[in-house]
Design a protein around this motif. Structure first.
Motif, PDB file in Angstrom:
ATOM      1  N   ASP A   1       0.842  -1.194   0.000  1.00  0.00           N
ATOM      2  CA  ASP A   1       0.000   0.000   0.000  1.00  0.00           C
ATOM      3  C   ASP A   1       0.878   1.246   0.000  1.00  0.00           C
ATOM      4  N   ARG A   2       0.622   2.121  -0.960  1.00  0.00           N
ATOM      5  CA  ARG A   2       1.446   3.310  -1.137  1.00  0.00           C
ATOM      6  C   ARG A   2       2.927   2.912  -1.262  1.00  0.00           C
ATOM      7  N   ASP A   3       3.774   3.335  -0.328  1.00  0.00           N
ATOM      8  CA  ASP A   3       5.191   2.975  -0.471  1.00  0.00           C
ATOM      9  C   ASP A   3       5.620   1.897   0.515  1.00  0.00           C
ATOM     10  N   SER A   4       4.683   1.108   1.012  1.00  0.00           N
ATOM     11  CA  SER A   4       4.994   0.050   1.970  1.00  0.00           C
ATOM     12  C   SER A   4       5.835  -1.044   1.322  1.00  0.00           C
TER      13      SER A   4
ATOM     14  N   ARG B   1       7.169   1.842   5.680  1.00  0.00           N
ATOM     15  CA  ARG B   1       7.134   2.875   4.646  1.00  0.00           C
ATOM     16  C   ARG B   1       8.339   3.813   4.755  1.00  0.00           C
TER      17      ARG B   1
ATOM     18  N   SER C   1       8.584   6.678   3.543  1.00  0.00           N
ATOM     19  CA  SER C   1       8.080   8.039   3.786  1.00  0.00           C
ATOM     20  C   SER C   1       7.722   8.278   5.247  1.00  0.00           C
TER      21      SER C   1
END
Length: 272
Positions: free
Chosen positions: A100-103, A110, A112
């Motif tokens: 998920d996203r930058d996981s 993450r 981020s």
């Protein structure tokens, strides 16, 4: 134009059709009895008094790494259980390069959010250390319910789901920490393992990588010895190991169980 068949021709046609049907039925029944050919796969089985689990090789390697890092940090088994419950929920104990996203990684950390660079997070030793570093900062984590402790680290939208994996996490922890001897057995079919040019070199490389996670390869007790033996079995395919011996027994990729071996002592885990 109308076609006319003699009685004998019709009889022959009927006989041919009956034979064709009979043969087809016989072939179908034969195929039902024949087991489909499936190429043997490398796999690992975890067996403890609490239950049995089947893992593939990567899952076993990740599990062994988590236990080794916990031992290096001198953490209790409960911390290992929390890590397993988290890893099962987040990645099914795979080192994922997406999420998920930058996981990323086993724990879906993450970049981020300050967990590290993508390259760092994709190193299971690094990501496990980061997970435990965050866990030990959770107040009374040893007394919290497993799911609550995991959620305090992960801050997931579905933190309740960690509780679903507690039973399996306990089985894995009992095995990979070395508390239950001979609990992990991996089978590598012929051709599934590399053939190293130097077995001694590969065994030495395995010890170096184990040291990265565990901090050393000295047994210093039966439990630690079994942790090392278990880690070695889980990584045997990677290093082309053919035997792991400890505490009176030896593992080999062809055997179905650990076998008695009077040459396997408790002073060190023998790799070859």
């Amino acid at each position: 134009m109308r076609l006319h068949f003699s009685r004998s021709v019709i009889v022959i046609i009927v006989i041919v059709v009956v034979f064709a049907v009979a043969i087809s039925v016989a072939v179908l029944k034969l195929l039902e009895k024949v087991e489909p050919f499936v190429e043997p796969q490398a796999k690992c089985t975890v067996t403890t008094p609490q239950g049995e689990l089947e893992l593939d090789v990567e899952q076993a390697q990740i599990s062994a790494t988590i236990a080794a890092v916990a031992a290096r940090r001198k953490l209790p088994e409960r911390a290992v259980i929390i890590a397993y419950a988290t890893g099962i929920q987040e990645s099914k104990l795979y080192n994922l390069d997406y999420g998920d996203r930058d996981s990323l990684g086993v724990f879906q950390q993450r970049p981020s959010q300050g967990w590290g660079t993508p390259k760092q997070i994709m190193d299971p030793v690094y990501s496990t250390n980061k997970f435990f570093a965050a866990l030990v900062k959770v107040k009374n984590y040893r007394k919290l319910p497993i799911a609550d402790a995991a959620q305090a680290v992960q801050r997931s939208a579905g933190g309740y789901a960690y509780a679903d994996h507690e039973e399996n996490a306990r089985i894995l922890a009992a095995a990979f920490t070395g508390r239950v001897p001979k609990a992990v057995h991996c089978t590598y079919p012929p051709g599934a393992s590399p053939s190293p040019t130097s077995t001694a070199y590969e065994a030495d490389r395995a010890r170096r990588d184990l040291t990265k996670a565990l901090g050393g390869t000295a047994t210093a007790g039966v439990k630690r010895g079994w942790l090392i033996a278990t880690w070695s079995v889980a990584h045997a395919q990677k290093y082309g190991l053919r035997k792991v011996g400890f505490d009176g027994v030896t593992w080999s990729p062809e055997s179905e169980t650990w076998t008695s071996d009077s040459r396997a002592g408790r002073d060190e885990v023998a790799l070859s």
